[in-house]
Design a protein around this motif. Structure first.
Motif, PDB file in Angstrom:
ATOM      1  N   TYR A  97       0.888  -1.183   0.131  1.00 12.96           N
ATOM      2  CA  TYR A  97       0.116  -0.112  -0.081  1.00 12.96           C
ATOM      3  C   TYR A  97       0.903   1.295   0.070  1.00 12.96           C
ATOM      4  CZ  TYR A  97       1.118   0.261   5.118  1.00 12.96           C
ATOM      5  OH  TYR A  97       1.649   0.199   6.106  1.00 12.96           O
ATOM      6  N   MET A  98       0.038   2.252  -0.512  1.00 18.25           N
ATOM      7  CA  MET A  98       1.125   3.705  -0.549  1.00 18.25           C
ATOM      8  C   MET A  98      -0.245   4.752  -0.181  1.00 18.25           C
ATOM      9  SD  MET A  98       3.559   5.416  -3.125  1.00 18.25           S
ATOM     10  CE  MET A  98       2.420   5.499  -4.444  1.00 18.25           C
ATOM     11  N   LYS A  99       0.118   5.522   1.108  1.00 17.27           N
ATOM     12  CA  LYS A  99      -0.684   6.464   1.251  1.00 17.27           C
ATOM     13  C   LYS A  99      -0.851   7.801   0.506  1.00 17.27           C
ATOM     14  CE  LYS A  99      -0.134   5.380   6.273  1.00 17.27           C
ATOM     15  NZ  LYS A  99       0.238   5.547   7.565  1.00 17.27           N
ATOM     16  N   LEU A 100      -1.922   8.348   0.015  1.00 18.39           N
ATOM     17  CA  LEU A 100      -1.795   9.415  -0.772  1.00 18.39           C
ATOM     18  C   LEU A 100      -2.579  10.532  -0.217  1.00 18.39           C
ATOM     19  CD1 LEU A 100      -3.223   7.380  -3.993  1.00 18.39           C
ATOM     20  CD2 LEU A 100      -0.643   7.916  -3.507  1.00 18.39           C
ATOM     21  N   LYS A 101      -2.082  11.727  -0.867  1.00 20.50           N
ATOM     22  CA  LYS A 101      -2.976  13.072  -0.785  1.00 20.50           C
ATOM     23  C   LYS A 101      -3.093  13.598   0.686  1.00 20.50           C
ATOM     24  CE  LYS A 101      -6.230  11.823  -3.625  1.00 20.50           C
ATOM     25  NZ  LYS A 101      -7.566  11.616  -4.640  1.00 20.50           N
ATOM     26  N   GLY A 102      -3.962  13.507   1.235  1.00 23.66           N
ATOM     27  CA  GLY A 102      -4.355  14.214   2.762  1.00 23.66           C
ATOM     28  C   GLY A 102      -3.915  13.470   3.644  1.00 23.66           C
ATOM     29  N   THR A 103      -3.687  11.926   3.431  1.00 19.75           N
ATOM     30  CA  THR A 103      -2.988  11.064   4.498  1.00 19.75           C
ATOM     31  C   THR A 103      -1.560  11.373   4.737  1.00 19.75           C
ATOM     32  OG1 THR A 103      -2.836   9.170   2.790  1.00 19.75           O
ATOM     33  CG2 THR A 103      -4.733   9.275   4.215  1.00 19.75           C
ATOM     34  N   VAL A 104      -1.144  11.858   3.599  1.00 20.49           N
ATOM     35  CA  VAL A 104       0.383  12.363   3.814  1.00 20.49           C
ATOM     36  C   VAL A 104       0.516  13.637   4.279  1.00 20.49           C
ATOM     37  CG1 VAL A 104       2.505  12.441   2.611  1.00 20.49           C
ATOM     38  CG2 VAL A 104       1.135  10.529   1.923  1.00 20.49           C
ATOM     39  N   LEU A 105      -0.282  14.720   3.644  1.00 23.79           N
ATOM     40  CA  LEU A 105      -0.137  15.931   3.672  1.00 23.79           C
ATOM     41  C   LEU A 105      -0.483  16.493   5.285  1.00 23.79           C
ATOM     42  CD1 LEU A 105      -1.668  17.166   0.384  1.00 23.79           C
ATOM     43  CD2 LEU A 105       0.642  17.428   1.128  1.00 23.79           C
ATOM     44  N   LYS A 106      -1.581  15.833   5.802  1.00 24.71           N
ATOM     45  CA  LYS A 106      -1.983  16.191   7.009  1.00 24.71           C
ATOM     46  C   LYS A 106      -0.736  16.329   8.232  1.00 24.71           C
ATOM     47  CE  LYS A 106      -5.706  14.478   9.075  1.00 24.71           C
ATOM     48  NZ  LYS A 106      -6.569  15.540   9.389  1.00 24.71           N
ATOM     49  N   ALA A 120      -9.865   9.190   2.996  1.00 20.53           N
ATOM     50  CA  ALA A 120      -8.395   8.717   3.143  1.00 20.53           C
ATOM     51  C   ALA A 120      -8.024   7.978   1.922  1.00 20.53           C
ATOM     52  CB  ALA A 120      -8.247   7.804   4.534  1.00 20.53           C
ATOM     53  N   ASP A 121      -7.092   8.516   1.037  1.00 15.55           N
ATOM     54  CA  ASP A 121      -6.699   7.884   0.102  1.00 15.55           C
ATOM     55  C   ASP A 121      -5.453   6.937   0.142  1.00 15.55           C
ATOM     56  OD1 ASP A 121      -8.296   9.505  -2.041  1.00 15.55           O
ATOM     57  OD2 ASP A 121      -7.548  10.955  -0.512  1.00 15.55           O
ATOM     58  N   ILE A 122      -5.756   5.662  -0.493  1.00 19.79           N
ATOM     59  CA  ILE A 122      -4.419   4.585   0.056  1.00 19.79           C
ATOM     60  C   ILE A 122      -4.504   3.850  -1.534  1.00 19.79           C
ATOM     61  CG2 ILE A 122      -3.726   2.686   0.923  1.00 19.79           C
ATOM     62  CD1 ILE A 122      -5.498   3.362   3.524  1.00 19.79           C
ATOM     63  N   LEU A 123      -3.255   3.829  -2.084  1.00 18.83           N
ATOM     64  CA  LEU A 123      -3.077   3.195  -3.293  1.00 18.83           C
ATOM     65  C   LEU A 123      -2.853   1.695  -2.844  1.00 18.83           C
ATOM     66  CD1 LEU A 123      -2.520   3.044  -6.290  1.00 18.83           C
ATOM     67  CD2 LEU A 123      -0.032   3.242  -5.755  1.00 18.83           C
ATOM     68  N   ILE A 124      -3.484   0.527  -3.805  1.00 19.29           N
ATOM     69  CA  ILE A 124      -3.292  -0.671  -3.652  1.00 19.29           C
ATOM     70  C   ILE A 124      -3.033  -1.623  -4.883  1.00 19.29           C
ATOM     71  CG2 ILE A 124      -4.591  -0.913  -1.294  1.00 19.29           C
ATOM     72  CD1 ILE A 124      -6.237  -1.668  -4.667  1.00 19.29           C
ATOM     73  N   ARG A 125      -2.584  -2.794  -4.666  1.00 23.57           N
ATOM     74  CA  ARG A 125      -2.603  -3.506  -6.054  1.00 23.57           C
ATOM     75  C   ARG A 125      -3.809  -4.312  -6.237  1.00 23.57           C
ATOM     76  NH1 ARG A 125       2.995  -3.472  -7.278  1.00 23.57           N
ATOM     77  NH2 ARG A 125       4.404  -3.248  -5.548  1.00 23.57           N
ATOM     78  N   GLU A 126      -4.448  -4.338  -7.556  1.00 22.60           N
ATOM     79  CA  GLU A 126      -5.887  -5.001  -7.673  1.00 22.60           C
ATOM     80  C   GLU A 126      -5.484  -6.418  -7.583  1.00 22.60           C
ATOM     81  OE1 GLU A 126      -8.533  -3.437 -10.987  1.00 22.60           O
ATOM     82  OE2 GLU A 126      -6.497  -2.515 -11.663  1.00 22.60           O
TER      83      GLU A 126
END
Length: 251
Positions: A97-106, A120-126
């Protein structure tokens, strides 16, 4: 030329982000402050900037702005607690997983609750969706809508957006460079399944996200403060690399 109200807003944001206590102009219209901050989704940020202002504290909507700021802080804490729980379980199950946008910026803001986050935005592998579904269901999340680039899960007031790719594939110019995001990702450490981008690629992604909103839906003050806060926290960023990449993206 900026109006008195606009100059006042800039002053209050500067107060919040730089721990200052400068008063807005003498003719600043406090009666408009709450509605403006709510529309821009910056109520907590504005509250931090105005909380020591005697004129604000005696204004009609002071209590409402303060109440919403405190409520937002509680929601912010709850959101990040949920993200931490989910990511910890991803680590246990071997889910990348990789945290994105607000979850990092906060975490870059002077106080994390200054930065409101609707989801909360998190990148995952399908290809890991079976494990991911099990984790989300185990925490009581209900699957909602799937779009080109994300799958939305909700539990009460918390919304988690699991991203299949960091930009929609129909944003062809950005997608051609960023892809699904994994080519820019690197393992954070040997003890978890978390991935991160380099500071430079994170900044490029922030700019592309800004541009996507600008042309597709519109932008607000929060998009600008995100960029300011990011650059303030990363003064040693390789701007030559960033500039070169943004030129490729025609940004």
């Amino acid at each position: 030329m900026l109006s008195s109200f606009e100059r006042g807003i800039i002053t209050l944001i500067n107060n919040a982000l730089n721990d200052a206590n400068n008063p807005p102009p003498d003719d600043f219209d406090y009666s408009k402050l709450y509605d403006f901050a709510a529309k821009q989704q910056i109520v907590p940020l504005i509250y931090y900037g105005v909380r020591n202002d005697v004129r604000f504290l005696s204004s009609a909507k002071a209590d409402k702005l303060k109440h919403v700021a405190f409520y937002s802080a509680a929601i912010s804490d709850h959101q990040m607690e949920e993200v931490d729980l989910i990511c910890a379980e991803f680590d246990k199950k071997g889910v990348d997983y990789m945290k994105l946008k607000g979850t990092v910026l906060k975490k870059l803001y002077p106080h994390s609750d200054m930065r409101m986050m609707s989801d909360a935005d998190i990148l995952i592998r399908e290809e890991q969706m079976d494990k991911i579904n099990d984790v989300m269901h185990s925490f009581g999340y209900v699957f909602g809508v799937e779009s080109d680039h994300e799958m939305i899960w909700t539990k009460g007031a918390v919304k988690i957006e699991l991203h299949k790719r960091i930009v929609p594939s129909y944003n062809r110019d950005f997608f051609a460079y960023l892809g699904n995001g994994w080519k820019l990702a690197k393992r954070k450490n040997d003890f978890s399944c978390e991935y991160i981008m380099s500071v430079e690629d994170e900044f490029v992604y922030l700019i592309t996200h800004f541009a996507k909103h600008y042309r597709d839906a519109g932008i607000g003050i929060r998009h600008a403060t995100d960029i300011y806060v990011f650059m303030t926290n990363h003064r040693d960023i390789d701007m030559e690399y960033v500039d070169h990449t943004l030129k490729q993206l025609e940004l």
